[in-house]
Enzyme design. Sequence first.
Site, PDB file in Angstrom:
ATOM      1  N   HIS A  35      -0.954   3.413 -11.587  1.00 32.15           N
ATOM      2  CA  HIS A  35      -0.689   3.608 -10.354  1.00 32.15           C
ATOM      3  C   HIS A  35      -1.964   3.537  -9.441  1.00 32.15           C
ATOM      4  CE1 HIS A  35       1.598   6.670  -7.750  1.00 32.15           C
ATOM      5  NE2 HIS A  35       1.137   5.644  -6.807  1.00 32.15           N
ATOM      6  N   HIS A  67      -2.910   1.633  -5.553  1.00 30.66           N
ATOM      7  CA  HIS A  67      -2.582   0.805  -4.382  1.00 30.66           C
ATOM      8  C   HIS A  67      -3.601  -0.105  -3.853  1.00 30.66           C
ATOM      9  CE1 HIS A  67       1.369   3.152  -3.567  1.00 30.66           C
ATOM     10  NE2 HIS A  67       0.539   4.247  -4.044  1.00 30.66           N
ATOM     11  N   ALA A  73       3.191  10.419   2.683  1.00 33.32           N
ATOM     12  CA  ALA A  73       2.479   9.172   3.457  1.00 33.32           C
ATOM     13  C   ALA A  73       3.642   7.986   3.160  1.00 33.32           C
ATOM     14  CB  ALA A  73       1.319   9.018   2.895  1.00 33.32           C
ATOM     15  N   GLN A  74       4.834   7.974   2.750  1.00 35.30           N
ATOM     16  CA  GLN A  74       5.528   7.128   2.714  1.00 35.30           C
ATOM     17  C   GLN A  74       6.361   7.155   3.892  1.00 35.30           C
ATOM     18  OE1 GLN A  74       5.922   4.925  -0.183  1.00 35.30           O
ATOM     19  NE2 GLN A  74       4.600   6.187  -1.434  1.00 35.30           N
ATOM     20  N   ARG A  85      13.011  31.181  -8.299  1.00 33.30           N
ATOM     21  CA  ARG A  85      14.523  31.232  -8.044  1.00 33.30           C
ATOM     22  C   ARG A  85      14.973  29.836  -7.888  1.00 33.30           C
ATOM     23  NH1 ARG A  85      13.231  35.518  -5.048  1.00 33.30           N
ATOM     24  NH2 ARG A  85      13.400  34.395  -3.140  1.00 33.30           N
ATOM     25  N   ASP A 100      -8.342  14.791  -8.822  1.00 35.40           N
ATOM     26  CA  ASP A 100      -9.291  14.716  -7.702  1.00 35.40           C
ATOM     27  C   ASP A 100      -9.696  15.886  -7.207  1.00 35.40           C
ATOM     28  OD1 ASP A 100      -7.153  15.061  -6.075  1.00 35.40           O
ATOM     29  OD2 ASP A 100      -7.607  13.483  -4.797  1.00 35.40           O
ATOM     30  N   HIS A 117      -5.813  16.864  -4.502  1.00 34.33           N
ATOM     31  CA  HIS A 117      -4.401  16.603  -4.760  1.00 34.33           C
ATOM     32  C   HIS A 117      -3.641  18.042  -5.262  1.00 34.33           C
ATOM     33  CE1 HIS A 117      -4.570  12.676  -3.089  1.00 34.33           C
ATOM     34  NE2 HIS A 117      -3.219  12.577  -3.116  1.00 34.33           N
ATOM     35  N   ASP A 155      -4.333   6.695  -7.766  1.00 33.75           N
ATOM     36  CA  ASP A 155      -3.316   6.602  -6.735  1.00 33.75           C
ATOM     37  C   ASP A 155      -4.321   6.194  -5.449  1.00 33.75           C
ATOM     38  OD1 ASP A 155      -0.890   6.682  -5.109  1.00 33.75           O
ATOM     39  OD2 ASP A 155      -1.187   8.787  -4.876  1.00 33.75           O
TER      40      ASP A 155
END
Length: 398
Positions: free
Chosen positions: A72, A74, A153-154, A240, A261, A264, A287
Site C-alpha cells: 500500500h 501511493h 483525504a479521498q 455501544r 508512524d 496515524h 501508505d
Amino acid sequence: MSEEWIIKNVRIVNPEEDLEQAFIHIQQDKISKAASMEEWEVYKNEITIEDRAILDFSEEENVFLVPGFDIHIHGANGSDVMDGTRAALKTMASFLPGEGTTSFLATTMTQHPDKIRQALEQVGSCQTEERAEAECLGAHVEGPFFTKEKAGAQPGEYLRQADTALFKEWQQAASGKVKIVSLAPEQDPEFLLTSYLKETGVVASAAHSNAKAGLVRSAQKHGISHATHLYNGMSGLHHREPGLAAEALLNPDITIEMIVDGVHIDPDMVKLAYRLKGAASTLLITDSLRAKGLPDGKYDLGGQQVTVKGNKPYLDDGTIAGSVLPMNEALKNMMSFSGCSLQEAVRMASWNPAKLAGVLDRKGSIEAGKDADFVLMNREGEVLKTWCRGHQAYQKGE
C-alpha cells in the site's frame, strides 16, 4: 557482482526462522540455497565460485538480512501512481530500495474513472527494465467505492457506489494485475463487487467505511478478508456501537494493515491491535505520498494540496493525508510500540503482504527458489544495502 555469488557469515531473519550465522547462494536473480554456516563446509565443495564473488560479513557486527515488501504505497520522491506515467513508477521503483522495499503494489486513489484507468494501464504495461530496483507487482485500487462520512483525504466529488462493470474495465486496463480493491461495504449493498472479487482471486478490503460491525460480518461472508489502514477512515471501537475497526480486530477471517508512524495511530492502539490479531494477521504498510523523501512543503494529492511538516501530511482542513513513512521506520516502530520480536515484525512487513498479494511463491522470505530480494539492516533500523532480484539496488552513502 557476477550472475552467481555468495553472501556468508550473515544473520538471516525470516518469519519462520532466525539463522544467526548463515549463507546465501544466488544464481542470476534467484536464491538457490539459504542455510546455516554449519552446512557451508560441505556445500562449498559442491559448487565452483570465485573468491571475488563472495561477500563475507564475518567482520560486520549487529547486521542482518530481511526480505522487503509494501502492498500500500501511493508515491515517493516526487512521483505518484496517479500521475499515470511510466516515469512515475520508475521513480518509485528506483527510490524504494533505500528504505528496504524490494517490491510493491502501486496504489491508486479516488479520482475520475478515466484517471484511475490511465494509472492502471501504466501498471499493467509496466515491465521492470532493471533488476536493480523495486519490482512493481501490480495494483491496489483504493477507491472510489467509499462513503463520504469516512472519506478522509479521498476527494468527495468522485465517490460512488461499487460498480462491477467498471472494475472489470479497470482490471482489463491493468492486464489483470489488480491484486487488492479497497471499498466500503455499505457502498456494495448487495455485495456484487465483493463477491466478484473473491471469485476472481482479488482481495476485497474494507476501507473508508462507516459500516457497523454486523454489516462488516455480512460483507466478510461474501468476500471481505482484509481491512485497509486499520482505525483510519473507518467506524471505530465505540462501546455501544462497534464498527469496522472493532469487527476487523475480532474477526479471525479478516487481516489488518497499519500505518505505524506514530501519527496515524497512537502506540497503545498499535499494541492493542497486535495483541488481538497477532503477527500472523497483521501487515505493515507505508501508505506514503509523493512527498516521501522530500523536504517539508506543499504537495499535490489527487488535485488537493497537502502540507507536510515533519512526519505529518495534512489537508487544509487538518485531515491527515497519507504518510511519509519509510518502511524501515515502520519495522522499527512496530517493535517499539508493540514489543513484538524482529521475526514477527518481518512477518508483518514481508511475509504477510506477499501472501495477501498472491506472490508468496517468490517473495516474502529469504529461501531457496525465491527471488534474490533482501535488505541488509543494522539494529538501529538503518538500511545499509538492498538487493532486488540479485542486483544491488541501494548502498548507504552512495
